[in-house]
Design a protein around this motif. Structure first.
Motif, PDB file in Angstrom:
ATOM      1  N   MET A  22     -11.182  -5.307  -1.630  1.00 24.62           N
ATOM      2  CA  MET A  22     -12.239  -4.436  -1.131  1.00 24.62           C
ATOM      3  C   MET A  22     -13.509  -4.571  -1.965  1.00 24.62           C
ATOM      4  O   MET A  22     -13.479  -4.982  -3.123  1.00 24.62           O
ATOM      5  CB  MET A  22     -11.777  -2.978  -1.162  1.00 24.62           C
ATOM      6  CG  MET A  22     -10.647  -2.640  -0.230  1.00 24.62           C
ATOM      7  SD  MET A  22     -10.370  -0.853  -0.229  1.00 24.62           S
ATOM      8  CE  MET A  22      -8.856  -0.776   0.711  1.00 24.62           C
ATOM      9  N   THR A  29     -12.324   4.788  -0.540  1.00 25.57           N
ATOM     10  CA  THR A  29     -10.917   4.820  -0.119  1.00 25.57           C
ATOM     11  C   THR A  29     -10.052   5.527  -1.154  1.00 25.57           C
ATOM     12  O   THR A  29      -9.146   6.292  -0.814  1.00 25.57           O
ATOM     13  CB  THR A  29     -10.406   3.385   0.117  1.00 25.57           C
ATOM     14  OG1 THR A  29     -11.246   2.726   1.066  1.00 25.57           O
ATOM     15  CG2 THR A  29      -8.975   3.399   0.629  1.00 25.57           C
ATOM     16  N   SER A  30     -10.338   5.272  -2.430  1.00 22.12           N
ATOM     17  CA  SER A  30      -9.574   5.925  -3.502  1.00 22.12           C
ATOM     18  C   SER A  30      -9.779   7.433  -3.495  1.00 22.12           C
ATOM     19  O   SER A  30      -8.832   8.198  -3.707  1.00 22.12           O
ATOM     20  CB  SER A  30      -9.973   5.349  -4.868  1.00 22.12           C
ATOM     21  OG  SER A  30      -9.654   3.981  -4.961  1.00 22.12           O
ATOM     22  N   ALA A  55      -6.729   3.712   3.743  1.00 23.91           N
ATOM     23  CA  ALA A  55      -6.767   5.108   3.318  1.00 23.91           C
ATOM     24  C   ALA A  55      -5.660   5.918   3.991  1.00 23.91           C
ATOM     25  O   ALA A  55      -5.050   6.800   3.366  1.00 23.91           O
ATOM     26  CB  ALA A  55      -8.128   5.718   3.639  1.00 23.91           C
ATOM     27  N   THR A  98       0.828  -1.214   0.000  1.00 26.20           N
ATOM     28  CA  THR A  98       0.000   0.000   0.000  1.00 26.20           C
ATOM     29  C   THR A  98       0.859   1.259   0.000  1.00 26.20           C
ATOM     30  O   THR A  98       0.556   2.240  -0.683  1.00 26.20           O
ATOM     31  CB  THR A  98      -0.932   0.006   1.221  1.00 26.20           C
ATOM     32  OG1 THR A  98      -1.668  -1.217   1.242  1.00 26.20           O
ATOM     33  CG2 THR A  98      -1.912   1.159   1.156  1.00 26.20           C
ATOM     34  N   CYS A 158      -6.689  -1.009  -4.567  1.00 30.94           N
ATOM     35  CA  CYS A 158      -7.764  -1.350  -3.631  1.00 30.94           C
ATOM     36  C   CYS A 158      -8.462  -2.643  -4.045  1.00 30.94           C
ATOM     37  O   CYS A 158      -8.891  -3.439  -3.199  1.00 30.94           O
ATOM     38  CB  CYS A 158      -8.769  -0.204  -3.545  1.00 30.94           C
ATOM     39  SG  CYS A 158      -8.122   1.276  -2.716  1.00 30.94           S
ATOM     40  N   VAL A 160     -15.216   4.132   3.487  1.00 32.51           N
ATOM     41  CA  VAL A 160     -13.763   4.297   3.524  1.00 32.51           C
ATOM     42  C   VAL A 160     -13.138   3.241   4.444  1.00 32.51           C
ATOM     43  O   VAL A 160     -13.568   3.091   5.595  1.00 32.51           O
ATOM     44  CB  VAL A 160     -13.379   5.704   4.019  1.00 32.51           C
ATOM     45  CG1 VAL A 160     -11.862   5.858   4.053  1.00 32.51           C
ATOM     46  CG2 VAL A 160     -14.008   6.775   3.139  1.00 32.51           C
ATOM     47  N   ARG A 161     -12.171   2.511   3.932  1.00 33.50           N
ATOM     48  CA  ARG A 161     -11.418   1.582   4.769  1.00 33.50           C
ATOM     49  C   ARG A 161     -10.261   2.374   5.368  1.00 33.50           C
ATOM     50  O   ARG A 161      -9.247   2.635   4.713  1.00 33.50           O
ATOM     51  CB  ARG A 161     -10.900   0.399   3.949  1.00 33.50           C
ATOM     52  CG  ARG A 161     -10.479  -0.776   4.832  1.00 33.50           C
ATOM     53  CD  ARG A 161     -10.432  -2.063   4.072  1.00 33.50           C
ATOM     54  NE  ARG A 161     -10.236  -3.191   4.970  1.00 33.50           N
ATOM     55  CZ  ARG A 161     -10.124  -4.449   4.584  1.00 33.50           C
ATOM     56  NH1 ARG A 161     -10.183  -4.741   3.291  1.00 33.50           N
ATOM     57  NH2 ARG A 161      -9.958  -5.416   5.470  1.00 33.50           N
ATOM     58  N   LEU A 162     -10.419   2.747   6.625  1.00 36.70           N
ATOM     59  CA  LEU A 162      -9.584   3.771   7.229  1.00 36.70           C
ATOM     60  C   LEU A 162      -8.090   3.441   7.248  1.00 36.70           C
ATOM     61  O   LEU A 162      -7.257   4.290   6.950  1.00 36.70           O
ATOM     62  CB  LEU A 162     -10.076   4.063   8.649  1.00 36.70           C
ATOM     63  CG  LEU A 162     -11.485   4.662   8.739  1.00 36.70           C
ATOM     64  CD1 LEU A 162     -11.895   4.853  10.190  1.00 36.70           C
ATOM     65  CD2 LEU A 162     -11.545   5.992   7.993  1.00 36.70           C
ATOM     66  N   CYS A 222     -15.409  13.409  -0.398  1.00 34.47           N
ATOM     67  CA  CYS A 222     -14.850  12.690   0.759  1.00 34.47           C
ATOM     68  C   CYS A 222     -15.842  12.659   1.915  1.00 34.47           C
ATOM     69  O   CYS A 222     -16.024  11.620   2.557  1.00 34.47           O
ATOM     70  CB  CYS A 222     -13.557  13.368   1.222  1.00 34.47           C
ATOM     71  SG  CYS A 222     -12.083  12.771   0.416  1.00 34.47           S
ATOM     72  N   LYS A 248     -16.147   0.417  -1.052  1.00 35.90           N
ATOM     73  CA  LYS A 248     -14.918   0.710  -0.305  1.00 35.90           C
ATOM     74  C   LYS A 248     -13.802   1.157  -1.245  1.00 35.90           C
ATOM     75  O   LYS A 248     -12.984   2.026  -0.905  1.00 35.90           O
ATOM     76  CB  LYS A 248     -14.473  -0.522   0.479  1.00 35.90           C
ATOM     77  CG  LYS A 248     -15.406  -0.939   1.607  1.00 35.90           C
ATOM     78  CD  LYS A 248     -15.263  -0.033   2.808  1.00 35.90           C
ATOM     79  CE  LYS A 248     -16.048  -0.579   3.996  1.00 35.90           C
ATOM     80  NZ  LYS A 248     -15.974   0.288   5.177  1.00 35.90           N
ATOM     81  N   HIS A 269     -18.486  10.022   1.399  1.00 40.05           N
ATOM     82  CA  HIS A 269     -18.034   8.639   1.590  1.00 40.05           C
ATOM     83  C   HIS A 269     -17.752   8.328   3.060  1.00 40.05           C
ATOM     84  O   HIS A 269     -18.001   7.209   3.518  1.00 40.05           O
ATOM     85  CB  HIS A 269     -16.800   8.374   0.734  1.00 40.05           C
ATOM     86  CG  HIS A 269     -17.102   8.234  -0.726  1.00 40.05           C
ATOM     87  ND1 HIS A 269     -17.891   7.225  -1.239  1.00 40.05           N
ATOM     88  CD2 HIS A 269     -16.740   8.999  -1.792  1.00 40.05           C
ATOM     89  CE1 HIS A 269     -17.987   7.347  -2.556  1.00 40.05           C
ATOM     90  NE2 HIS A 269     -17.302   8.425  -2.915  1.00 40.05           N
TER      91      HIS A 269
END
Length: 370
Positions: free
Chosen positions: A61, A69-70, A326, A30, A56, A321-323, A312, A65, A315
């Motif tokens: 994901m 996340t993107s 991200a 990542t 992602c 969002v996958r924290l 943002c 997500k 989302h």
């Protein structure tokens, strides 16, 4: 349908809504992905979604997500890149703010439109549009010399102000910037040249007595050739826009009508397919304006940042969002984007930048058909 089959179908549907667990060492992949996307974002002004989205997907994901996340990662990259470009005074800040603000306001309309169209159809539309935009990276509107004004005359007093290089870029003076070694070399040389000139400008007797500068001297000494302050450069550009409109705020706003209309299109596209705002800005400015390509990229980057702020929020509120992912993507992208925009991209020749933009558009378009 038997009870067992129904249960299996239900479990399968549930599994599709849950992202796969992160594997050991995921942060290494990542981090590398974020750094690559951040550098590409700073070079092209396109945000880096072409790298964030496949990454992602690779992490397992869900679709929501991936998008959420993107978008967060793109916002991080554009934030750092925008700050660096603004410090170098390359961004057309008023234009970027006009485009981004209107884009943020119209994004919800695009999101409502998207609800009536299937995801597959949207991807195909976006893919076709991206591929169609790729050739525009090599297009450039020619500047008519008869429209040149005093601020854009090489060697004129405007060239010694903080907006000197930016003014040349805005006027389509790419050849002159190249002759000076590129925007970055030009900025550094102007700053270095002005420092000793300022130190030797006055005689010992003149240094003892304060003098009242002339109008031209005041303009030249208003700010350094390159202040390095994003805040000061932003204030200066807005002040120049207002002065050009004779101090009339309404006229200054009307002067940005083309950018405001572009912002509507950006917001609708961003809200409908989730990406593409930066693509639209770079495409329009390449075809319809005589901006130098580095300035186009910088302006598109800031416009994307302003628009993505609203996206943002949407989302985050909806839990898309996958924290952890991200955070790693965003941090690595910010670092790479800032360094690239500050010290690398401005030294890259214009044809190379245009090649990067075209390649990124083609890659993004092709990815939409998978």
């Amino acid at each position: 349908m038997s009870a067992g089959l129904k249960t299996a179908t239900t479990m399968s549907n549930i599994a599709k809504c849950v992202s796969a667990p992160l594997k050991p060492g995921w942060w290494k992949f990542t981090s590398a992905t974020g750094a690559s996307a951040g550098a590409l974002s700073a070079l092209t002004g396109l945000g880096g979604a072409v790298i964030f989205v496949p990454a992602c997907k690779q992490l397992g994901m869900t679709a929501k997500k991936i998008i959420g996340t993107s978008v967060v990662a793109v916002t991080c990259a554009t934030t750092a890149g925008s700050i660096a470009y603004t410090q170098n005074n390359v961004t057309d800040i008023p234009a970027a703010v006009a485009i981004g603000a209107v884009g943020a306001a119209t994004t919800p309309i695009g999101q409502r439109i998207a609800k009536g169209v299937s995801g597959k159809t949207l991807r195909v539309w976006c893919g076709v549009a991206l591929l169609a935009c790729a050739p525009t990276a090599f297009m450039k509107k020619e500047k008519h010399e008869s429209t040149q004004d005093a601020d854009h005359i090489p060697g004129d007093i405007a060239e010694t102000r903080a907006g000197g290089a930016a003014a040349l870029a805005l006027a389509g003076k790419a050849d002159e910037l190249v002759a000076k070694g590129g925007i970055l070399s030009y900025l550094k040389s102007r700053s270095a040249a002005m420092a000793p000139a300022a130190a030797t400008a006055a005689t010992p007797d003149e240094k003892k007595q304060p003098t009242v500068p002339s109008v031209d001297e005041s303009s030249a000494g208003e700010t350094p050739a390159h202040s390095g302050s994003a805040i000061e450069n932003t204030k200066m550009q807005f002040r120049e826009r207002l002065d050009a409109a004779g101090g009339d705020y309404w006229q200054a706003l009307l002067n940005e009508k083309d950018n405001l209309i572009l912002g509507i299109a950006v917001g609708l596209l961003q809200g409908t397919v989730g990406i593409g705002g930066g693509v639209l800005v770079t495409t329009y400015m390449s075809v319809a304006t005589d901006m130098e390509v580095h300035r186009i990229c910088a302006t598109a980057l800031m416009a994307t940042l302003v628009t993505n702020t609203a996206v943002c929020t949407h989302h985050f509120v909806n839990g898309n969002v996958r924290l952890r992912v991200a955070a790693v993507l965003g941090a690595s992208a910010m670092a790479a984007s800032y360094v690239t925009a500050k010290n690398v991209s401005l030294a890259v020749p214009e044809p190379v930048i245009r090649g990067f933009i075209a390649a990124a558009l083609v890659a993004s378009g092709v990815s939409m058909f998978r």
